[in-house]
Design a protein around this motif. Sequence first.
Motif, short mmCIF file in Angstrom:
data_model
loop_
_atom_site.label_atom_id
_atom_site.label_comp_id
_atom_site.label_asym_id
_atom_site.label_seq_id
_atom_site.Cartn_x
_atom_site.Cartn_y
_atom_site.Cartn_z
N TRP A 177 -6.75 45.51 23.44
CA TRP A 177 -7.57 45.43 22.23
C TRP A 177 -8.66 44.38 22.38
CZ3 TRP A 177 -7.95 48.55 18.14
CH2 TRP A 177 -8.68 48.10 17.03
N TYR A 205 -11.43 45.87 24.21
CA TYR A 205 -12.15 46.78 23.32
C TYR A 205 -13.11 46.00 22.41
CZ TYR A 205 -12.60 49.99 19.29
OH TYR A 205 -13.06 50.79 18.27
N SER A 264 -14.03 51.99 25.80
CA SER A 264 -14.31 52.79 24.62
C SER A 264 -13.13 52.76 23.65
CB SER A 264 -14.60 54.24 25.03
OG SER A 264 -13.41 54.83 25.54
N GLN A 265 -13.38 53.24 22.45
CA GLN A 265 -12.33 53.30 21.44
C GLN A 265 -11.18 54.19 21.89
OE1 GLN A 265 -12.78 55.53 17.56
NE2 GLN A 265 -12.85 53.42 16.75
N CYS A 311 -9.14 52.65 24.57
CA CYS A 311 -8.31 51.59 23.98
C CYS A 311 -7.05 52.17 23.36
CB CYS A 311 -9.12 50.83 22.93
SG CYS A 311 -8.16 49.61 22.00
N TYR A 312 -7.21 53.19 22.53
CA TYR A 312 -6.06 53.79 21.86
C TYR A 312 -5.10 54.42 22.87
CZ TYR A 312 -8.70 53.28 17.49
OH TYR A 312 -9.38 52.77 16.41
N ARG A 331 -4.80 55.24 15.91
CA ARG A 331 -6.08 55.48 15.26
C ARG A 331 -5.94 55.48 13.73
NH1 ARG A 331 -10.99 57.81 16.46
NH2 ARG A 331 -10.31 58.25 18.59
N SER A 387 -14.94 45.18 17.33
CA SER A 387 -15.58 46.19 18.16
C SER A 387 -16.75 46.81 17.40
CB SER A 387 -14.58 47.29 18.51
OG SER A 387 -14.22 48.01 17.33
N PRO A 447 -17.45 50.10 16.83
CA PRO A 447 -17.03 51.12 15.85
C PRO A 447 -16.43 50.50 14.58
CG PRO A 447 -16.37 51.78 18.04
CD PRO A 447 -16.85 50.38 18.16
N ASP A 448 -15.61 49.47 14.75
CA ASP A 448 -14.99 48.84 13.58
C ASP A 448 -16.02 48.07 12.75
OD1 ASP A 448 -12.49 49.83 14.21
OD2 ASP A 448 -11.96 48.08 15.43
#
Length: 478
Positions: free
Chosen positions: A40, A43, A49-50, A53-54, A69, A109, A111-112
């Motif tokens: 994490w 990330y 990438s997301q 990471c997941y 997710r 990150s 995206p977040d």
Amino acid sequence: MARYNAIICDLGDVLFTWSPPPNQILPLNTLRRVLSSSTWFEYEKGRISQQTCYDNIGRELSTSPMDIRKGIEGSCASLRCNLDLVSFFRELKDTTEGGLRIFAMSNISQPDYDALRSITVDMDWSIFDGIFTSFAAGTRKPELKFYRYALSQASLDPSRTIFIDDRLENVLSARSQGLHGLMYRESKELKQSLLSLFGDPILRGQRFLKKNAGHLASMCSGIAIQENFTQLLILEMTKDRSLIELGIVEKEGKWNFFRGNQLTTAKFPCDLDTTSLGLTVIRARVKVAASIMDEMLNYINEDGIIQTYFDHDRPRIDPVVCVNVLHLFYSYGRGNEISQTFRWVHEVLLHRAYVQGSRYYETAECFLFFLYRFISGCDDPVVHTRFYPLLKERITERIGAAGDGLALAMRLVVCHFTGVRNSIDLQTLRAFQCEDGGWDAGLIYKYGSSGLSIGNRGLTTAMAIHAIRCSSLASSSL
């Protein structure tokens, strides 16, 4: 101009709070493991990438990447802005003399971060002069590179920058780079700390006293106590009669601690302590003072030490009371008449008998403060020779000791008188100033029989203002 001109503030768990939804698909302990994993962290630095990471965390924790997710998305959806704190920042920014820049610094990150901006529509993002994110910097807190990156990007002087975060390791790293670190626990505490750093403590304290003039009563176990003692001290500290309420002095010139019957009897006797304070703060005619001192000499115990009450049925002694009576007698050139009391007070100071307070006074600082008050108001060289060097030694020993606002203020006043620098307690005292400009009630007096404590916000505030003013004068003379 304020010493600080910039603030760097964390976002998560400071300006934004979150809570997993009731139907959270990802257990809270698993979510915490996700957010503290090295994957994490990578990330957040924008290095993977997301989805990667997941997927990687899913394998590490034997958990479905889809559940991860959904857990993250559910937590993001629960984010709420601390509007009260944001509004406070806006007001602080608009009112700080010389200007104030505010920045955000977050481990997040891209995206977040994008999701955060889209979800929190009620957030006033314009309060920020810049936002530093771990994904843009390629590093994260508490790594020192992130702090250096932010300072460089915004051209900030670390010595004039405040850093706020809810994690101690992040605050520690900031401090190691020369920033003034504040550990966030709750909004009220943070606002109080920032006001103490940006506001003028003396002006704020004076506004508090004026706003509450005539209502600066002492408190004991939630009950307002109408008494004369703290009112006289407030008057001496401020020279402002409009701030206080005093009782009627008995016709023979004696003072009673109480102005009412709260937690006492209707016929509670006058005391030598309040009377001595009253006669030195509000000078009586020489004839009246002489008559009262003559009567006081009737209340000396078998050791030759002056007692507390004009009452033979209460043969109590207290070193602070003795100091205040000494102050009165020496003020009128009659100190030699209570020589045994003088000797005993010196023995109390010499052997540190005051360190846990006394029968009627809460703290060691009470004894040292009233001793300073006696010495500073006395022109007898014997008194200064006997007490001053030892007082200086004893107050130096107290620097940094735990204490409430009143104890710290008293300590600082005595330090100023004895020429002892004390920046440690000054910083703590300033941090104790409340949002309304006053200080919480420091404890001064207590009932000898029950031990119930009496405190007074007005006295603590007046004493704190006096202490800060004394410290400022000392600094300006260097």
